[in-house]
Design a protein around this motif. Structure first.
Motif, short mmCIF file in Angstrom:
data_model
loop_
_atom_site.label_atom_id
_atom_site.label_comp_id
_atom_site.label_asym_id
_atom_site.label_seq_id
_atom_site.Cartn_x
_atom_site.Cartn_y
_atom_site.Cartn_z
N ALA A 202 9.67 -7.46 -8.93
CA ALA A 202 9.15 -7.15 -7.60
C ALA A 202 8.41 -5.82 -7.61
CB ALA A 202 10.29 -7.11 -6.59
N VAL A 203 8.93 -4.84 -8.35
CA VAL A 203 8.25 -3.55 -8.46
C VAL A 203 6.89 -3.71 -9.13
CG1 VAL A 203 8.40 -1.22 -9.41
CG2 VAL A 203 10.45 -2.33 -8.55
N GLU A 204 6.84 -4.51 -10.18
CA GLU A 204 5.58 -4.75 -10.89
C GLU A 204 4.56 -5.41 -9.97
OE1 GLU A 204 3.97 -7.28 -14.78
OE2 GLU A 204 6.02 -7.52 -14.04
N THR A 205 5.00 -6.41 -9.19
CA THR A 205 4.08 -7.09 -8.28
C THR A 205 3.58 -6.13 -7.21
OG1 THR A 205 5.27 -9.17 -8.65
CG2 THR A 205 3.83 -9.05 -6.72
N ALA A 206 4.46 -5.29 -6.67
CA ALA A 206 4.04 -4.31 -5.68
C ALA A 206 2.99 -3.36 -6.25
CB ALA A 206 5.25 -3.52 -5.18
N ALA A 207 3.18 -2.92 -7.49
CA ALA A 207 2.21 -2.02 -8.12
C ALA A 207 0.87 -2.71 -8.31
CB ALA A 207 2.76 -1.53 -9.46
N VAL A 208 0.90 -3.99 -8.67
CA VAL A 208 -0.34 -4.75 -8.86
C VAL A 208 -1.11 -4.86 -7.54
CG1 VAL A 208 -1.19 -7.10 -9.25
CG2 VAL A 208 0.39 -6.05 -10.89
N LEU A 209 -0.40 -5.18 -6.46
CA LEU A 209 -1.06 -5.33 -5.16
C LEU A 209 -1.59 -4.00 -4.64
CD1 LEU A 209 1.38 -7.86 -3.44
CD2 LEU A 209 -0.89 -8.33 -4.38
N LEU A 210 -0.84 -2.93 -4.85
CA LEU A 210 -1.31 -1.63 -4.39
C LEU A 210 -2.56 -1.20 -5.15
CD1 LEU A 210 2.06 0.29 -3.92
CD2 LEU A 210 0.37 -0.22 -2.14
N GLY A 211 -2.60 -1.45 -6.46
CA GLY A 211 -3.79 -1.11 -7.22
C GLY A 211 -5.01 -1.85 -6.72
N THR A 212 -4.83 -3.13 -6.41
CA THR A 212 -5.95 -3.91 -5.87
C THR A 212 -6.38 -3.38 -4.51
OG1 THR A 212 -5.15 -5.87 -7.05
CG2 THR A 212 -6.67 -6.23 -5.22
N PHE A 213 -5.42 -3.06 -3.66
CA PHE A 213 -5.75 -2.56 -2.34
C PHE A 213 -6.52 -1.24 -2.42
CE2 PHE A 213 -4.34 0.51 0.92
CZ PHE A 213 -5.01 -0.02 2.03
N ARG A 214 -6.13 -0.35 -3.31
CA ARG A 214 -6.78 0.95 -3.39
C ARG A 214 -8.24 0.83 -3.81
NH1 ARG A 214 -1.32 3.19 -6.31
NH2 ARG A 214 -0.14 3.51 -4.37
N GLU A 215 -8.56 -0.18 -4.58
CA GLU A 215 -9.96 -0.40 -4.97
C GLU A 215 -10.71 -1.18 -3.89
OE1 GLU A 215 -11.68 0.86 -7.59
OE2 GLU A 215 -9.86 2.06 -7.74
N ALA A 216 -10.16 -2.33 -3.50
CA ALA A 216 -10.85 -3.17 -2.51
C ALA A 216 -10.91 -2.48 -1.16
CB ALA A 216 -10.15 -4.52 -2.38
N GLY A 217 -9.86 -1.77 -0.77
CA GLY A 217 -9.86 -1.08 0.52
C GLY A 217 -10.90 0.00 0.61
N TYR A 218 -11.28 0.57 -0.52
CA TYR A 218 -12.31 1.59 -0.54
C TYR A 218 -13.71 0.97 -0.53
CZ TYR A 218 -15.06 5.60 -2.07
OH TYR A 218 -16.01 6.60 -2.17
N HIS A 219 -13.93 -0.06 -1.34
CA HIS A 219 -15.29 -0.56 -1.57
C HIS A 219 -15.72 -1.65 -0.58
CE1 HIS A 219 -15.97 1.67 -5.27
NE2 HIS A 219 -14.77 1.32 -5.68
N GLU A 220 -14.82 -2.49 -0.12
CA GLU A 220 -15.21 -3.65 0.67
C GLU A 220 -15.37 -3.28 2.15
OE1 GLU A 220 -16.12 -6.29 -0.65
OE2 GLU A 220 -15.27 -6.13 -2.67
N ALA A 221 -16.48 -3.74 2.74
CA ALA A 221 -16.75 -3.45 4.14
C ALA A 221 -15.95 -4.36 5.07
CB ALA A 221 -18.24 -3.59 4.43
N ASP A 222 -15.66 -5.59 4.64
CA ASP A 222 -14.98 -6.59 5.46
C ASP A 222 -13.49 -6.59 5.11
OD1 ASP A 222 -14.03 -8.77 6.81
OD2 ASP A 222 -15.67 -10.10 6.25
N LEU A 223 -12.63 -6.42 6.13
CA LEU A 223 -11.20 -6.42 5.88
C LEU A 223 -10.73 -7.78 5.38
CD1 LEU A 223 -8.75 -4.52 6.13
CD2 LEU A 223 -8.30 -5.55 8.36
N GLY A 224 -11.41 -8.85 5.80
CA GLY A 224 -11.06 -10.18 5.30
C GLY A 224 -11.27 -10.30 3.80
#
Length: 403
Positions: A202-224
């Motif tokens: 579960a910790v590994e999965t959380a780290a994977v999702l957070l890493g994706t969010f930190r990149e996509a949340g910065y670059h993507e204009a659409d929240l979807g």
């Protein structure tokens, strides 16, 4: 309280419940910053010597002095225990020879005292080594926790925020709940979520999702699109764990995505992925954001397409509160669930200052722990956020941040 906690932007960050026994003992055996671990064995040594001197010859208790190194082994360091072992042998010799022609315990008891001192010193060395290893493992766990749940600076992304994380396992200090704030050129994004299951997977999965969010949340204009990227990463991670032959190949995660647009100060975009909708806490009361719930991350094949993004009007003085199921599923001894909406409404009505994130989060945490009497069945996260003063300037600065 038994659960271990971590947090940020709270009056007591990384709260006290998860510390190791060795640290607690060191705190208890200090007076004005100085160790007093040597006092109990020294008092016992003096008491035995004085008692033996004042008893009749038919009742010799000087051999009880063998207990002193054992007490020192539990409280002092290796060298301190060795000093008490030598001191005990010297005291035994002195007291036993006070009557040179009668009432002597003799050589057998002296050998017992000497052997007890040696064994106590060895036991202390084993204990100290184990404590050092425990402290090292705790440091490793804290490093993992800071990697997954990175500390968030005050006012990060133009938001006033507070969060606390409680693990159901007091020794684990890290689990599958996660949260983060990511400023970017398209506004500030917030992610709060809960990975199904426990343990390192579960910790590994959380780290994977957070890493994706930190990149996509910065670059993507659409929240979807950000939500879509999280779904894609979850599916890829599940395929990876399945290929490894692990038993957690069907793991999923629930999450709440919030976006504070850079060009509008009174709205929030929200995507709910199998999670409880956020609560808006403000002067007008407590309400759930009217956000339709999508499927958890990892189940997109059941409903293809991007999840809906709902724009909701939020007053400037309203705080958005997101909790994981450790709060909503906390039960008392009669099995009744914790009613977070009613609890927050009562707390804010009693003290309107609790609408601030830094006060609201510990209030919800404390009420949750009181309801379940400190026995959490699942990892628990309480996270609150609202726009801060001068948010526009800080968001523009956050948009240039590489983090």
């Amino acid at each position: 309280m038994s659960p271990a906690t971590t947090g940020h932007a709270l009056p007591e960050p990384h709260a006290t419940a998860g510390l190791g026994d060795v640290v607690e003992r060191q705190k208890l055996l200090r007076v004005r910053g100085r160790s007093v671990a040597w006092v109990p064995p020294l008092v016992l040594l003096a008491a035995i010597a004085v008692a033996d001197y004042n008893t009749t010859g038919e009742f010799r208790i000087i051999s009880w002095i063998v207990l002193v190194p054992g007490i020192a082994a539990a409280l002092c360091g290796v060298w301190g225990t060795a000093v008490f072992a030598v001191l005990c042998m010297a005291s035994y010799t002195l007291v036993d020879n006070a009557w040179p022609h009668q009432f002597q315990a003799g050589l057998p008891d002296f050998i017992l005292v000497a052997l007890g001192g040696v064994l106590a010193t060895l036991a202390c060395a084993v204990r100290v080594r184990g404590e050092r290893r425990t402290l090292h493992m705790r440091d490793v766990t804290d490093t993992v926790r800071r990697t997954v749940l990175r500390p968030l600076p005050p006012g990060w992304g133009g938001l006033e925020h507070a969060g606390v994380y409680l693990t159901a396992d007091a020794q684990a200090r890290v689990g599958g709940d996660f949260y983060d704030i990511q400023p970017g050129p398209h506004g500030t994004r917030v992610l709060v979520g809960d990975v199904q299951g426990k343990g390192l997977g579960a910790v590994e999965t959380a780290a994977v999702l957070l890493g994706t969010f930190r990149e996509a949340g910065y670059h993507e204009a659409d929240l979807g699109v950000v939500a879509d990227r999280l779904e894609s990463r979850m599916v890829r991670h599940r395929a990876y764990t399945t290929a490894l032959g692990r038993a957690d190949g069907d793991r999923f995660a629930t999450a709440v995505l919030l976006a504070f647009p850079a060009d509008e100060d009174d709205v929030v975009d929200a995507v709910v992925l199998g999670h409880e909708p956020p609560l808006a806490v403000g002067p007008s009361g407590v309400r759930r954001l009217p956000v339709a719930g999508g499927l958890p991350l990892g189940y997109r094949e059941l409903a293809p397409g991007r999840p809906p993004v709902r724009r909701v009007r939020v007053d400037a003085d309203e705080t958005l509160l997101v909790v994981t199921d450790g709060v909503t599923e906390a039960r008392d001894r009669e099995g009744r669930f914790f009613k977070v909406v009613e609890a927050v409404r009562e707390a804010v009505a009693a003290d309107p200052r609790l609408m601030a994130p830094g006060l609201l989060v510990p209030a919800v945490r404390d009420r949750t722990l009181r309801h379940c009497h400190g026995r959490l069945a699942d990892d628990t996260t309480v996270f609150a956020v609202r726009r801060g003063r001068g948010a526009g300037v800080e968001r523009r600065e956050g948009g240039r941040s590489p983090l």
